[in-house]
Motif scaffolding. Structure first.
Motif, PDB file in Angstrom:
ATOM      1  N   ARG A   1       0.838  -1.208   0.000  1.00  0.00           N
ATOM      2  CA  ARG A   1       0.000   0.000   0.000  1.00  0.00           C
ATOM      3  C   ARG A   1       0.871   1.255   0.000  1.00  0.00           C
ATOM      4  NH1 ARG A   1       0.611  -1.282   5.238  1.00  0.00           N
ATOM      5  NH2 ARG A   1       0.764   0.413   6.730  1.00  0.00           N
ATOM      6  N   GLU A   2       0.264   2.352  -0.400  1.00  0.00           N
ATOM      7  CA  GLU A   2       0.998   3.615  -0.518  1.00  0.00           C
ATOM      8  C   GLU A   2       1.539   4.073   0.835  1.00  0.00           C
ATOM      9  OE1 GLU A   2       2.938   5.434  -1.925  1.00  0.00           O
ATOM     10  OE2 GLU A   2       1.850   6.757  -3.273  1.00  0.00           O
ATOM     11  N   ALA A   3       2.658   4.775   0.808  1.00  0.00           N
ATOM     12  CA  ALA A   3       3.209   5.399   2.007  1.00  0.00           C
ATOM     13  C   ALA A   3       2.189   6.417   2.523  1.00  0.00           C
ATOM     14  CB  ALA A   3       4.526   6.083   1.679  1.00  0.00           C
ATOM     15  N   ASP A   4       1.926   6.356   3.825  1.00  0.00           N
ATOM     16  CA  ASP A   4       0.932   7.247   4.424  1.00  0.00           C
ATOM     17  C   ASP A   4       1.337   8.712   4.321  1.00  0.00           C
ATOM     18  OD1 ASP A   4      -0.650   5.125   5.273  1.00  0.00           O
ATOM     19  OD2 ASP A   4       0.173   5.099   7.310  1.00  0.00           O
ATOM     20  N   LEU A   5       0.319   9.555   4.364  1.00  0.00           N
ATOM     21  CA  LEU A   5       0.531  10.989   4.543  1.00  0.00           C
ATOM     22  C   LEU A   5      -0.042  11.362   5.904  1.00  0.00           C
ATOM     23  CD1 LEU A   5      -0.446  12.430   1.059  1.00  0.00           C
ATOM     24  CD2 LEU A   5       1.803  12.563   2.132  1.00  0.00           C
ATOM     25  N   PRO A   6       0.684  12.117   6.713  1.00  0.00           N
ATOM     26  CA  PRO A   6       0.156  12.492   8.028  1.00  0.00           C
ATOM     27  C   PRO A   6      -0.936  13.546   7.930  1.00  0.00           C
ATOM     28  CG  PRO A   6       2.256  13.567   7.651  1.00  0.00           C
ATOM     29  CD  PRO A   6       2.025  12.642   6.474  1.00  0.00           C
ATOM     30  N   ASP A   7      -1.695  13.669   8.999  1.00  0.00           N
ATOM     31  CA  ASP A   7      -2.671  14.756   9.080  1.00  0.00           C
ATOM     32  C   ASP A   7      -1.922  16.058   9.373  1.00  0.00           C
ATOM     33  OD1 ASP A   7      -4.779  13.070   8.674  1.00  0.00           O
ATOM     34  OD2 ASP A   7      -5.296  12.876  10.781  1.00  0.00           O
ATOM     35  N   PRO A   8      -2.417  17.168   8.858  1.00  0.00           N
ATOM     36  CA  PRO A   8      -1.768  18.452   9.156  1.00  0.00           C
ATOM     37  C   PRO A   8      -1.827  18.748  10.659  1.00  0.00           C
ATOM     38  CG  PRO A   8      -3.350  18.686   7.364  1.00  0.00           C
ATOM     39  CD  PRO A   8      -3.562  17.327   7.958  1.00  0.00           C
ATOM     40  N   PRO A   9      -0.876  19.506  11.165  1.00  0.00           N
ATOM     41  CA  PRO A   9      -0.962  19.943  12.560  1.00  0.00           C
ATOM     42  C   PRO A   9      -2.276  20.687  12.804  1.00  0.00           C
ATOM     43  CG  PRO A   9       1.176  20.502  11.612  1.00  0.00           C
ATOM     44  CD  PRO A   9       0.310  20.024  10.488  1.00  0.00           C
ATOM     45  N   ARG A  10      -2.819  20.572  13.995  1.00  0.00           N
ATOM     46  CA  ARG A  10      -4.105  21.233  14.321  1.00  0.00           C
ATOM     47  C   ARG A  10      -4.071  22.733  14.036  1.00  0.00           C
ATOM     48  NH1 ARG A  10      -3.690  17.381  18.458  1.00  0.00           N
ATOM     49  NH2 ARG A  10      -5.359  15.833  18.385  1.00  0.00           N
ATOM     50  N   LEU A  11      -2.892  23.302  14.184  1.00  0.00           N
ATOM     51  CA  LEU A  11      -2.715  24.730  13.929  1.00  0.00           C
ATOM     52  C   LEU A  11      -3.152  25.103  12.516  1.00  0.00           C
ATOM     53  CD1 LEU A  11      -1.423  27.411  15.004  1.00  0.00           C
ATOM     54  CD2 LEU A  11       0.725  26.632  13.995  1.00  0.00           C
ATOM     55  N   PHE A  12      -3.085  24.126  11.573  1.00  0.00           N
ATOM     56  CA  PHE A  12      -3.415  24.388  10.167  1.00  0.00           C
ATOM     57  C   PHE A  12      -4.805  23.900   9.776  1.00  0.00           C
ATOM     58  CE2 PHE A  12       1.359  23.804   9.897  1.00  0.00           C
ATOM     59  CZ  PHE A  12       1.619  25.167   9.899  1.00  0.00           C
TER      60      PHE A  12
END
Length: 195
Positions: free
Chosen positions: A90-101
């Motif tokens: 499976r594809e390499a994950d992308l993280p969720d943006p910091p809450r600040l964004f």
């Protein structure tokens, strides 16, 4: 490709996702958009698939990521009975943006680029860390190399970034690309073991 004596491994990137998604995505909604992409299938483009089928004639072992866009592409090219899916690809994950964004608005492709850079720098909120993904890429490459011992042709239908990570491990082990690695939808790249 049909008359080769040496084993070869072909990477195919999945077809284009049917989820075009909104042009602009808020940081708080980026995860939902990625989930939608992961659950969605692909646009089936007959001409391109037919051309790939012609290139890949023979009796390859066919592996695919367990994400739907890769599965559907593999089934379209080779049929359901030939395809073996596996989450290791499976594809390499992308993280969720910091809450600040959370309220920041960017094009979906912009979020992907920004979060990939942050992920490569070690940021991994709600995502598999880069170190673990590199371990998975190494294990995936070892799986392909093992299969190549008993089969002349192995095909992996997967994803742009993770396919490249696997290919880098193959190159470390003496495999060579026959052309520049393709990152396009339906892109195809073949690696052969150096003598």
């Amino acid at each position: 490709m049909g008359g080769r004596a040496l084993p070869y491994i072909t990477f195919i990137r999945h077809g284009k996702s049917i989820v075009d998604g909104p042009k602009i995505v808020m940081g708080a909604c980026r995860h939902t958009w990625i989930d939608d992409c992961n659950r969605a299938g692909t646009h089936v483009r007959g001409g391109k698939a037919d051309a790939l089928r012609e290139i890949l004639k023979g009796d390859p072992v066919v592996l695919a990521s367990n994400l739907k866009r890769a599965e559907e592409t593999a089934v379209h090219l080779f049929g359901p009975e030939r395809m073996k899916r596996d989450a290791i690809f499976r594809e390499a994950d992308l993280p969720d943006p910091p809450r600040l964004f959370s309220s920041v608005r960017l094009p979906a492709s912009g979020w992907c680029a920004v979060m990939r850079v942050l992920w490569l720098c070690g940021y991994s909120r709600h995502a598999e860390p880069v170190g673990k993904t590199r371990e998975r890429a190494r294990a995936a490459a070892e799986r392909l190399i093992e299969l190549s011992v008993g089969h002349v042709h192995t095909v992996l239908v997967g994803h742009g970034f993770f396919n490249r990570m696997i290919a880098a491990v193959l190159q470390e082990n003496g495999w060579m690309a026959e052309s520049r690695h393709s990152n396009k939808n339906w892109g195809i790249t073949t690696y052969t073991k150096a003598r």
